[in-house]
Design a protein around this motif. Structure first.
Motif, PDB file in Angstrom:
ATOM      1  N   PHE A  24       6.972 -27.315   5.179  1.00 54.66           N
ATOM      2  CA  PHE A  24       7.754 -26.193   4.668  1.00 54.66           C
ATOM      3  C   PHE A  24       6.905 -24.933   4.605  1.00 54.66           C
ATOM      4  O   PHE A  24       7.362 -23.841   4.979  1.00 54.66           O
ATOM      5  N   VAL A  25       5.671 -25.050   4.152  1.00 54.99           N
ATOM      6  CA  VAL A  25       4.784 -23.891   4.057  1.00 54.99           C
ATOM      7  C   VAL A  25       4.481 -23.337   5.450  1.00 54.99           C
ATOM      8  O   VAL A  25       4.434 -22.116   5.643  1.00 54.99           O
ATOM      9  N   VAL A  26       4.304 -24.203   6.442  1.00 57.91           N
ATOM     10  CA  VAL A  26       4.055 -23.746   7.816  1.00 57.91           C
ATOM     11  C   VAL A  26       5.254 -22.968   8.341  1.00 57.91           C
ATOM     12  O   VAL A  26       5.112 -21.877   8.915  1.00 57.91           O
ATOM     13  N   VAL A  27       6.457 -23.500   8.152  1.00 60.36           N
ATOM     14  CA  VAL A  27       7.664 -22.815   8.622  1.00 60.36           C
ATOM     15  C   VAL A  27       7.844 -21.486   7.886  1.00 60.36           C
ATOM     16  O   VAL A  27       8.159 -20.458   8.505  1.00 60.36           O
ATOM     17  N   LEU A  28       7.620 -21.477   6.600  1.00 60.60           N
ATOM     18  CA  LEU A  28       7.734 -20.242   5.821  1.00 60.60           C
ATOM     19  C   LEU A  28       6.711 -19.205   6.281  1.00 60.60           C
ATOM     20  O   LEU A  28       7.036 -18.019   6.416  1.00 60.60           O
ATOM     21  N   VAL A  86       6.410 -30.744  13.164  1.00 60.26           N
ATOM     22  CA  VAL A  86       6.691 -29.858  12.037  1.00 60.26           C
ATOM     23  C   VAL A  86       8.198 -29.746  11.820  1.00 60.26           C
ATOM     24  O   VAL A  86       8.674 -29.751  10.685  1.00 60.26           O
ATOM     25  N   SER A  87       8.957 -29.676  12.903  1.00 54.31           N
ATOM     26  CA  SER A  87      10.419 -29.597  12.785  1.00 54.31           C
ATOM     27  C   SER A  87      10.992 -30.839  12.117  1.00 54.31           C
ATOM     28  O   SER A  87      11.853 -30.745  11.242  1.00 54.31           O
ATOM     29  N   LEU A  88      10.523 -32.005  12.531  1.00 56.73           N
ATOM     30  CA  LEU A  88      11.014 -33.250  11.922  1.00 56.73           C
ATOM     31  C   LEU A  88      10.650 -33.337  10.442  1.00 56.73           C
ATOM     32  O   LEU A  88      11.472 -33.752   9.614  1.00 56.73           O
ATOM     33  N   LEU A  89       9.423 -32.963  10.103  1.00 56.53           N
ATOM     34  CA  LEU A  89       9.022 -32.998   8.699  1.00 56.53           C
ATOM     35  C   LEU A  89       9.802 -31.978   7.872  1.00 56.53           C
ATOM     36  O   LEU A  89      10.181 -32.256   6.727  1.00 56.53           O
ATOM     37  N   TYR A  90      10.042 -30.805   8.449  1.00 56.79           N
ATOM     38  CA  TYR A  90      10.827 -29.785   7.738  1.00 56.79           C
ATOM     39  C   TYR A  90      12.234 -30.299   7.462  1.00 56.79           C
ATOM     40  O   TYR A  90      12.757 -30.155   6.355  1.00 56.79           O
ATOM     41  N   LEU A  91      12.854 -30.907   8.459  1.00 54.78           N
ATOM     42  CA  LEU A  91      14.213 -31.436   8.273  1.00 54.78           C
ATOM     43  C   LEU A  91      14.233 -32.646   7.345  1.00 54.78           C
ATOM     44  O   LEU A  91      15.158 -32.809   6.552  1.00 54.78           O
ATOM     45  N   ALA A  92      13.229 -33.499   7.442  1.00 51.24           N
ATOM     46  CA  ALA A  92      13.160 -34.657   6.548  1.00 51.24           C
ATOM     47  C   ALA A  92      12.996 -34.219   5.101  1.00 51.24           C
ATOM     48  O   ALA A  92      13.457 -34.907   4.176  1.00 51.24           O
TER      49      ALA A  92
END
Length: 143
Positions: free
Chosen positions: A29-33, A78-84
């Motif tokens: 989440f922090v990476v995406v943000l 990162v996408s999978l972890l963000y969605l999970a």
């Protein structure tokens, strides 16, 4: 030989798994943000323009998206972890609160503090997903 496990002498069950999962989901989440704010600052635009589709997050992957590019695999992870984190984050936060309250004596002080920090982080991340900024971020990332 006895197969009885003495829980009081050992760590709480799933403690390492909860710590690792909370760390990974919060980090994603922090990476995406960070990517969202960085892309917004670099382009000099606001959240509305970011959701328009002109600033696609897939454009941030150097050398393009292809199976041979290792950064594509990192983007996918990162996408999978963000969605999970949408589902697993609040569940892990609740389990973290239970471990903090119930098994404090079975954990070292350092482990308890790390679990407390990660649980607070998971609660903050879960709550921020329901804010207008979180909705803009989610819409941009899933564009």
């Amino acid at each position: 030989m006895s197969s009885t496990v003495h829980a009081s002498a050992e760590r709480p069950p799933l403690l390492r798994s909860v710590l690792a999962a909370q760390s990974a989901l919060t980090a994603a989440f922090v990476v995406v943000l960070t990517l969202w704010f960085g892309r917004m600052a670099a382009a000099g635009v606001g959240p509305e323009e970011m959701r328009s589709g002109a600033y696609d997050p897939k454009d941030l992957v150097p050398f393009g998206l292809s199976g041979a590019n290792p950064l594509t695999w990192l983007y996918g992870a990162v996408s999978l972890l963000y969605l999970a984190g949408l589902v697993a984050g609040p569940l892990l936060a609740v389990h973290g609160v239970v471990l903090l309250a119930r098994d404090r004596s079975a954990m070292s002080r350092r482990t308890w503090r790390v679990l407390l920090a990660l649980t607070v982080g998971a609660v903050v991340v879960a709550a921020s997903r329901f804010t207008p900024v979180g909705a803009d971020l989610h819409g941009w990332w899933l564009d």
